[in-house]
Design a protein around this motif. Structure first.
Motif, PDB file in Angstrom:
ATOM      1  N   GLU A  38       0.830  -1.208   0.000  1.00  0.00           N
ATOM      2  CA  GLU A  38       0.000   0.000   0.000  1.00  0.00           C
ATOM      3  C   GLU A  38       0.864   1.257   0.000  1.00  0.00           C
ATOM      4  O   GLU A  38       0.574   2.227  -0.714  1.00  0.00           O
ATOM      5  N   ARG A  39       1.948   1.244   0.783  1.00  0.00           N
ATOM      6  CA  ARG A  39       2.825   2.408   0.856  1.00  0.00           C
ATOM      7  C   ARG A  39       3.502   2.681  -0.479  1.00  0.00           C
ATOM      8  O   ARG A  39       3.598   3.828  -0.914  1.00  0.00           O
ATOM      9  N   VAL A  40       4.016   1.635  -1.128  1.00  0.00           N
ATOM     10  CA  VAL A  40       4.734   1.835  -2.390  1.00  0.00           C
ATOM     11  C   VAL A  40       3.772   2.246  -3.501  1.00  0.00           C
ATOM     12  O   VAL A  40       4.100   3.087  -4.346  1.00  0.00           O
ATOM     13  N   ALA A  41       2.570   1.680  -3.501  1.00  0.00           N
ATOM     14  CA  ALA A  41       1.569   2.122  -4.477  1.00  0.00           C
ATOM     15  C   ALA A  41       1.276   3.606  -4.284  1.00  0.00           C
ATOM     16  O   ALA A  41       1.219   4.379  -5.258  1.00  0.00           O
ATOM     17  N   GLY A  42       1.114   4.033  -3.043  1.00  0.00           N
ATOM     18  CA  GLY A  42       0.855   5.436  -2.779  1.00  0.00           C
ATOM     19  C   GLY A  42       2.023   6.328  -3.140  1.00  0.00           C
ATOM     20  O   GLY A  42       1.847   7.432  -3.668  1.00  0.00           O
ATOM     21  N   LEU A  43       3.233   5.857  -2.858  1.00  0.00           N
ATOM     22  CA  LEU A  43       4.441   6.627  -3.156  1.00  0.00           C
ATOM     23  C   LEU A  43       4.569   6.918  -4.648  1.00  0.00           C
ATOM     24  O   LEU A  43       5.040   7.979  -5.050  1.00  0.00           O
ATOM     25  N   THR A  44       4.144   5.974  -5.465  1.00  0.00           N
ATOM     26  CA  THR A  44       4.290   6.115  -6.919  1.00  0.00           C
ATOM     27  C   THR A  44       3.009   6.559  -7.605  1.00  0.00           C
ATOM     28  O   THR A  44       2.981   6.699  -8.835  1.00  0.00           O
ATOM     29  N   GLY A  45       1.934   6.744  -6.851  1.00  0.00           N
ATOM     30  CA  GLY A  45       0.672   7.175  -7.441  1.00  0.00           C
ATOM     31  C   GLY A  45      -0.008   6.096  -8.258  1.00  0.00           C
ATOM     32  O   GLY A  45      -0.779   6.405  -9.182  1.00  0.00           O
ATOM     33  N   ARG A  46       0.231   4.819  -7.926  1.00  0.00           N
ATOM     34  CA  ARG A  46      -0.368   3.721  -8.660  1.00  0.00           C
ATOM     35  C   ARG A  46      -1.469   3.064  -7.831  1.00  0.00           C
ATOM     36  O   ARG A  46      -1.519   3.170  -6.610  1.00  0.00           O
ATOM     37  N   ARG A  47      -2.326   2.300  -8.500  1.00  0.00           N
ATOM     38  CA  ARG A  47      -3.438   1.651  -7.805  1.00  0.00           C
ATOM     39  C   ARG A  47      -2.991   0.424  -7.023  1.00  0.00           C
ATOM     40  O   ARG A  47      -3.571   0.089  -5.999  1.00  0.00           O
ATOM     41  N   HIS A  48      -1.958  -0.267  -7.539  1.00  0.00           N
ATOM     42  CA  HIS A  48      -1.560  -1.539  -6.941  1.00  0.00           C
ATOM     43  C   HIS A  48      -0.042  -1.641  -6.838  1.00  0.00           C
ATOM     44  O   HIS A  48       0.696  -1.034  -7.618  1.00  0.00           O
ATOM     45  N   ALA A  49       0.395  -2.470  -5.891  1.00  0.00           N
ATOM     46  CA  ALA A  49       1.803  -2.878  -5.811  1.00  0.00           C
ATOM     47  C   ALA A  49       1.848  -4.332  -5.396  1.00  0.00           C
ATOM     48  O   ALA A  49       0.992  -4.809  -4.634  1.00  0.00           O
ATOM     49  N   LEU A  50       2.828  -5.055  -5.902  1.00  0.00           N
ATOM     50  CA  LEU A  50       3.053  -6.464  -5.582  1.00  0.00           C
ATOM     51  C   LEU A  50       4.474  -6.610  -5.061  1.00  0.00           C
ATOM     52  O   LEU A  50       5.429  -6.255  -5.753  1.00  0.00           O
ATOM     53  N   ALA A  51       4.623  -7.134  -3.838  1.00  0.00           N
ATOM     54  CA  ALA A  51       5.940  -7.338  -3.242  1.00  0.00           C
ATOM     55  C   ALA A  51       6.458  -8.729  -3.576  1.00  0.00           C
ATOM     56  O   ALA A  51       5.749  -9.729  -3.372  1.00  0.00           O
ATOM     57  N   VAL A  52       7.690  -8.803  -4.097  1.00  0.00           N
ATOM     58  CA  VAL A  52       8.294 -10.073  -4.490  1.00  0.00           C
ATOM     59  C   VAL A  52       9.683 -10.197  -3.874  1.00  0.00           C
ATOM     60  O   VAL A  52      10.131  -9.322  -3.134  1.00  0.00           O
ATOM     61  N   ASP A  53      10.362 -11.304  -4.184  1.00  0.00           N
ATOM     62  CA  ASP A  53      11.587 -11.626  -3.455  1.00  0.00           C
ATOM     63  C   ASP A  53      12.861 -10.997  -4.000  1.00  0.00           C
ATOM     64  O   ASP A  53      13.923 -11.139  -3.399  1.00  0.00           O
ATOM     65  N   SER A  54      12.808 -10.289  -5.131  1.00  0.00           N
ATOM     66  CA  SER A  54      13.991  -9.603  -5.656  1.00  0.00           C
ATOM     67  C   SER A  54      13.579  -8.644  -6.757  1.00  0.00           C
ATOM     68  O   SER A  54      12.480  -8.750  -7.320  1.00  0.00           O
ATOM     69  N   GLY A  55      14.482  -7.724  -7.079  1.00  0.00           N
ATOM     70  CA  GLY A  55      14.239  -6.849  -8.220  1.00  0.00           C
ATOM     71  C   GLY A  55      14.192  -7.609  -9.524  1.00  0.00           C
ATOM     72  O   GLY A  55      13.434  -7.258 -10.434  1.00  0.00           O
ATOM     73  N   SER A  56      15.002  -8.661  -9.633  1.00  0.00           N
ATOM     74  CA  SER A  56      14.980  -9.495 -10.840  1.00  0.00           C
ATOM     75  C   SER A  56      13.633 -10.193 -10.981  1.00  0.00           C
ATOM     76  O   SER A  56      13.071 -10.286 -12.081  1.00  0.00           O
ATOM     77  N   SER A  57      13.081 -10.693  -9.862  1.00  0.00           N
ATOM     78  CA  SER A  57      11.753 -11.298  -9.900  1.00  0.00           C
ATOM     79  C   SER A  57      10.700 -10.280 -10.308  1.00  0.00           C
ATOM     80  O   SER A  57       9.751 -10.602 -11.032  1.00  0.00           O
ATOM     81  N   ALA A  58      10.855  -9.043  -9.845  1.00  0.00           N
ATOM     82  CA  ALA A  58       9.899  -8.000 -10.219  1.00  0.00           C
ATOM     83  C   ALA A  58       9.884  -7.799 -11.728  1.00  0.00           C
ATOM     84  O   ALA A  58       8.808  -7.663 -12.342  1.00  0.00           O
ATOM     85  N   LEU A  59      11.057  -7.793 -12.353  1.00  0.00           N
ATOM     86  CA  LEU A  59      11.120  -7.657 -13.807  1.00  0.00           C
ATOM     87  C   LEU A  59      10.465  -8.844 -14.500  1.00  0.00           C
ATOM     88  O   LEU A  59       9.711  -8.688 -15.474  1.00  0.00           O
TER      89      LEU A  59
END
Length: 370
Positions: free
Chosen positions: A45-66
């Motif tokens: 919720e915090r990261v979605a708000g920080l970036t002005g987006r509706r959703h955020a998904l937390a994963v185990d690495s930046g590579s996984s995020a990509l």
């Protein structure tokens, strides 16, 4: 290295007490996994708000995020993904793992591609373009690139691994793309050892990524293969206090960065990058251009061995296309004339001496070569 204060490069140390409190509570309650806790939802919720987006998904690495971002966009064999010439190797690896062809856009003097370098690579097979906000700075031309890709119906993925708190022409880094990814690797401004996040607005795309990342509770319109890439409660507990402290950290870093810029601007043999004595990006990096590759390499090495954290994109560095299986069709800028110095966190009264000593060290190193 100046003796006035010990520089803090591991910024997560600044909020260690608050991190210990959250993580300790998690250990005591047994809430350490990916489901059933409260810290992961709070972080998302915090990261979605920080970036002005509706959703955020937390994963185990930046590579996984990509990887999740590209799987969420349903990139497949036969399609192409355009990535920049400079950026971590996992950007291209994420596309390659899905069977897509990787094409590399040449980076300009800013270390990022312009629209003029991206446009000729676009075609019917283009499934996505990745734009990296590199070295704690906004990628110049982001609004134009985002708008022109949107006109063509091509998704843009912003890689914001190094861009926590960066402003991109009045909007946060991560607010421009179809999707955007962040990293909480130990070397980032928000550090949980390993971790990452994907942000976006489309409900179906985010739900698909959440299912693929391992949320067995998430329904999908069709059956999909599900993997395991979720962040743990403990990693989220490490990240949350740092998010609270991020505005203060950035203000402190930018203050020291500006003092360093003012000192270094007086030296005739270097060029600040970008060419500004004011603060740039999130303040974490001081970028320099030197006259030639040999000078840049030698200065970077001398600074590093002098106790400063310096980076030079030399041979074999996995941030550069020269170390990847695919290179750009042509080059625009000689990136090996560039180096940067990481800005530490210091008390206010120690910043001016540190900036002066850095400039003196650079001047001495360049003078010795001459």
């Amino acid at each position: 290295m100046p003796a006035t204060a010990q520089p803090v490069y591991q910024y997560s140390l600044l909020t260690a007490d608050a991190q210990n409190h959250l993580v300790g509570d998690g250990i005591l309650t047994g809430e350490i996994a990916t489901f059933g806790g409260t810290l992961i939802p709070r972080l998302e919720e915090r990261v979605a708000g920080l970036t002005g987006r509706r959703h955020a998904l937390a994963v185990d690495s930046g590579s996984s995020a990509l990887r999740m971002a590209m799987r969420g966009l349903e990139i497949r064999p036969g399609q192409e993904v355009i990535i920049p010439e400079l950026g971590w190797v996992s950007v291209g690896a994420a596309a390659d793992m899905l069977g897509a062809t990787v094409r590399v856009a040449a980076a300009t003097d800013t270390l990022t591609p312009s629209w003029q370098e991206i446009e000729p690579l676009l075609g019917p097979a283009t499934a996505a373009v990745v734009l990296v906000h590199l070295r704690g700075r906004p990628a110049p031309g982001t609004p134009e690139i985002a708008a022109r890709l949107r006109e063509r119906g091509i998704p843009l993925i912003e890689d914001c691994a190094q861009a926590w708190g960066v402003d991109v022409e009045g909007r946060p880094a991560g607010a421009w793309g179809t999707l955007a990814t962040f990293s909480t690797h130990s070397m980032k401004l928000i550090a949980s050892g390993e971790g990452g996040l994907v942000v976006g607005d489309d409900d179906e795309t985010m739900a698909l990524m959440r299912a693929i990342a391992g949320d067995t509770r998430q329904r999908t319109p069709r059956t999909v293969w599900r993997s395991k890439a979720r962040m743990t409660e403990l990693a989220a507990g490490l990240a949350l206090p740092q998010l609270d402290h991020l505005p203060t950290l950035i203000a402190d870093l930018r203050d020291l960065q500006q003092q360093c810029h003012s000192e270094l601007a007086t030296l005739p043999s270097i060029r600040l990058m970008p060419d500004s004595t004011g603060p740039v990006g999130n303040g974490s990096i001081i970028g320099l251009r030197l006259s030639d590759e040999t000078t840049a390499s030698r200065l970077s090495d001398q600074l590093f061995h002098g106790g400063y954290r310096a980076w030079w994109p030399g041979p074999g560095d996995l941030h550069t296309a020269q170390a990847w299986p695919v290179q750009p069709d042509h080059t625009v800028s000689d990136h090996r004339t560039y180096l940067d110095v990481q800005v530490p966190h210091l008390p206010a009264d120690a910043r001016k001496p540190w900036a002066h000593n850095l400039a003196s060290r650079v001047q001495q190193a360049l003078g010795a070569r001459a």
